[in-house]
Write a protein that holds these residues in place. Structure first.
Motif, PDB file in Angstrom:
ATOM      1  N   ILE A 163     -22.734  -7.755  -9.875  1.00 31.67           N
ATOM      2  CA  ILE A 163     -23.865  -8.108  -9.807  1.00 31.67           C
ATOM      3  C   ILE A 163     -23.878  -9.772  -9.576  1.00 31.67           C
ATOM      4  O   ILE A 163     -24.468 -10.452  -8.860  1.00 31.67           O
ATOM      5  CB  ILE A 163     -24.830  -7.977 -10.974  1.00 31.67           C
ATOM      6  CG1 ILE A 163     -24.917  -6.668 -11.221  1.00 31.67           C
ATOM      7  CG2 ILE A 163     -25.965  -8.905 -11.048  1.00 31.67           C
ATOM      8  CD1 ILE A 163     -26.063  -5.966 -10.114  1.00 31.67           C
ATOM      9  N   GLU A 184     -28.731  -2.686 -10.214  1.00 33.98           N
ATOM     10  CA  GLU A 184     -29.226  -2.882 -11.453  1.00 33.98           C
ATOM     11  C   GLU A 184     -30.065  -1.552 -11.761  1.00 33.98           C
ATOM     12  O   GLU A 184     -30.259  -1.354 -12.937  1.00 33.98           O
ATOM     13  CB  GLU A 184     -30.088  -3.940 -11.565  1.00 33.98           C
ATOM     14  CG  GLU A 184     -29.307  -5.341 -11.588  1.00 33.98           C
ATOM     15  CD  GLU A 184     -30.426  -6.491 -11.730  1.00 33.98           C
ATOM     16  OE1 GLU A 184     -31.342  -6.627 -11.208  1.00 33.98           O
ATOM     17  OE2 GLU A 184     -29.871  -7.558 -12.277  1.00 33.98           O
ATOM     18  N   VAL A 241     -28.638  -6.310  -5.087  1.00 35.93           N
ATOM     19  CA  VAL A 241     -28.434  -6.487  -6.537  1.00 35.93           C
ATOM     20  C   VAL A 241     -29.447  -5.418  -7.475  1.00 35.93           C
ATOM     21  O   VAL A 241     -29.275  -4.856  -8.349  1.00 35.93           O
ATOM     22  CB  VAL A 241     -28.962  -7.899  -6.808  1.00 35.93           C
ATOM     23  CG1 VAL A 241     -29.233  -8.104  -8.258  1.00 35.93           C
ATOM     24  CG2 VAL A 241     -27.771  -8.845  -6.338  1.00 35.93           C
ATOM     25  N   ARG A 293     -21.199   4.187  -8.831  1.00 35.50           N
ATOM     26  CA  ARG A 293     -21.157   2.637  -8.433  1.00 35.50           C
ATOM     27  C   ARG A 293     -20.500   2.302  -7.043  1.00 35.50           C
ATOM     28  O   ARG A 293     -20.871   1.615  -6.312  1.00 35.50           O
ATOM     29  CB  ARG A 293     -20.733   1.508  -9.610  1.00 35.50           C
ATOM     30  CG  ARG A 293     -21.076   0.266  -9.257  1.00 35.50           C
ATOM     31  CD  ARG A 293     -20.319  -0.807 -10.031  1.00 35.50           C
ATOM     32  NE  ARG A 293     -18.835  -0.572 -10.164  1.00 35.50           N
ATOM     33  CZ  ARG A 293     -18.161  -1.116 -11.178  1.00 35.50           C
ATOM     34  NH1 ARG A 293     -18.769  -1.684 -12.475  1.00 35.50           N
ATOM     35  NH2 ARG A 293     -16.801  -0.938 -11.230  1.00 35.50           N
ATOM     36  N   ARG A 332     -25.240 -12.156  -6.374  1.00 42.56           N
ATOM     37  CA  ARG A 332     -26.069 -13.213  -6.670  1.00 42.56           C
ATOM     38  C   ARG A 332     -25.709 -14.378  -6.179  1.00 42.56           C
ATOM     39  O   ARG A 332     -26.412 -15.245  -5.606  1.00 42.56           O
ATOM     40  CB  ARG A 332     -26.544 -13.313  -8.155  1.00 42.56           C
ATOM     41  CG  ARG A 332     -27.484 -12.382  -8.640  1.00 42.56           C
ATOM     42  CD  ARG A 332     -27.639 -12.375 -10.058  1.00 42.56           C
ATOM     43  NE  ARG A 332     -28.865 -11.497 -10.539  1.00 42.56           N
ATOM     44  CZ  ARG A 332     -28.931 -10.890 -11.935  1.00 42.56           C
ATOM     45  NH1 ARG A 332     -27.746 -11.544 -12.615  1.00 42.56           N
ATOM     46  NH2 ARG A 332     -29.737  -9.914 -12.149  1.00 42.56           N
ATOM     47  N   ARG A 362     -19.033  -2.345 -18.309  1.00 41.29           N
ATOM     48  CA  ARG A 362     -20.116  -3.464 -18.273  1.00 41.29           C
ATOM     49  C   ARG A 362     -19.339  -4.550 -17.677  1.00 41.29           C
ATOM     50  O   ARG A 362     -20.201  -5.290 -16.835  1.00 41.29           O
ATOM     51  CB  ARG A 362     -20.519  -3.869 -19.681  1.00 41.29           C
ATOM     52  CG  ARG A 362     -21.274  -5.132 -19.996  1.00 41.29           C
ATOM     53  CD  ARG A 362     -21.858  -5.112 -21.305  1.00 41.29           C
ATOM     54  NE  ARG A 362     -22.528  -6.330 -21.416  1.00 41.29           N
ATOM     55  CZ  ARG A 362     -22.208  -7.463 -21.673  1.00 41.29           C
ATOM     56  NH1 ARG A 362     -20.977  -7.574 -22.153  1.00 41.29           N
ATOM     57  NH2 ARG A 362     -23.151  -8.520 -22.004  1.00 41.29           N
ATOM     58  N   LYS A 407     -27.121   2.492 -17.247  1.00 40.63           N
ATOM     59  CA  LYS A 407     -25.922   1.592 -17.923  1.00 40.63           C
ATOM     60  C   LYS A 407     -25.744   2.429 -19.177  1.00 40.63           C
ATOM     61  O   LYS A 407     -26.052   2.189 -20.264  1.00 40.63           O
ATOM     62  CB  LYS A 407     -26.711   0.214 -18.226  1.00 40.63           C
ATOM     63  CG  LYS A 407     -27.145  -0.255 -17.065  1.00 40.63           C
ATOM     64  CD  LYS A 407     -28.069  -1.692 -17.344  1.00 40.63           C
ATOM     65  CE  LYS A 407     -28.392  -2.551 -16.111  1.00 40.63           C
ATOM     66  NZ  LYS A 407     -29.518  -1.778 -15.252  1.00 40.63           N
TER      67      LYS A 407
END
Length: 263
Positions: free
Chosen positions: A50, A80, A76, A104, A54, A43, A84
């Motif tokens: 992320i 997302e 992004v 990822r 951004r 996480r 998860k």
């Protein structure tokens, strides 16, 4: 267990950056013999990735580069859209953590190639030059995606050996991978033969699996628009985007006189 305090804002009083805070809940899980909190680490890495994109999007927007801003925001959205597995307080094993990191890494690898080709297209490189650039970017790392979401990563080391999912490609490692990922059995054998012949990743298929997330809704504009720019309907008889002729002094005077008498 004592947690690492979050990094505070700068000297100018900026707010704390969530990506810099301790998001893992502690690297080690208390009361579990010091086992690693793989879900927390996953996480934390995800949030930092992320947040970085951004920040790039924010910087592009500050420069009024709307095309680049949309590009980063789309990346992004792609990240997302990934699963998860840490949600719901679920514990992860090291193997599950590694599998999620590979997925990822596959997305980030394809995004980096897209960024490079996007840069090359802006410099009007030919199709042959674009093909050569992509081939060089894929000469050291290849990702192969299975329908069930598993990813096989092939990386060429400096010594000429191949690593599959971070394991040096030996006979024992190849047998373990075939049992764990039977859908990649033929591909693992191909890499074994390539390694024996000293061919690296040459000739390996390029996986064109679409990245997760929404598709691009519209082509990117060729020139950046202002922050308040909105699409306007084309007037009949006038090409869209044509320059509007400024009104003459006589026209403006007649318009003002008409409004004055009508009031």
């Amino acid at each position: 267990m004592q947690r690492t305090p979050p990094v505070r804002g700068g000297a100018d009083g900026e707010p704390e950056c969530p990506a810099r805070q301790d998001l893992t809940g502690g690297i080690l899980v208390a009361g579990d013999g010091g086992s690693t909190n793989w879900a927390g680490m996953l996480r934390a890495d995800f949030v930092m990735t992320i947040e970085g994109l951004r920040q790039y999007a924010y910087a592009a927007g500050a420069r009024r580069d709307v095309s680049l801003q949309r590009h980063y925001l789309h990346q992004v959205a792609q990240l997302e859209a990934l699963p998860k597995p840490w949600e719901g307080g679920r514990r992860l094993t090291e193997e599950e953590y590694s599998a999620a990191v590979r997925v990822r890494a596959w997305v980030l690898h394809e995004q980096r190639i897209e960024d490079d080709l996007r840069w090359a297209k802006q410099r009007r490189m030919t199709a042959q030059e674009l093909e050569l650039r992509e081939a060089r970017l894929r000469a050291w790392t290849r990702y192969h995606h299975a329908p069930r979401g598993q990813v096989l990563c092939a990386a060429l080391r400096d010594d000429g050996r191949i690593a599959l999912n971070s394991e040096i490609l030996t006979t024992d490692a190849a047998d373990r991978l075939r049992r764990r990922m039977p859908q990649f059995a033929d591909l693992i054998t191909y890499y074994q033969d390539n390694q024996a012949a000293g061919n690296g990743l040459q000739g390996a298929p390029v996986d064109r699996t679409p990245l997760p997330g929404p598709a691009r809704s519209s082509p990117e504009p060729t020139e950046p628009a202002g922050p308040d720019a909105t699409p306007s309907a084309a007037r009949p008889g006038r090409p869209e985007g044509a320059l509007r002729r400024p009104a003459s002094r006589h026209t403006r005077w007649m318009f003002w006189r008409r409004r004055r008498h009508s009031g």
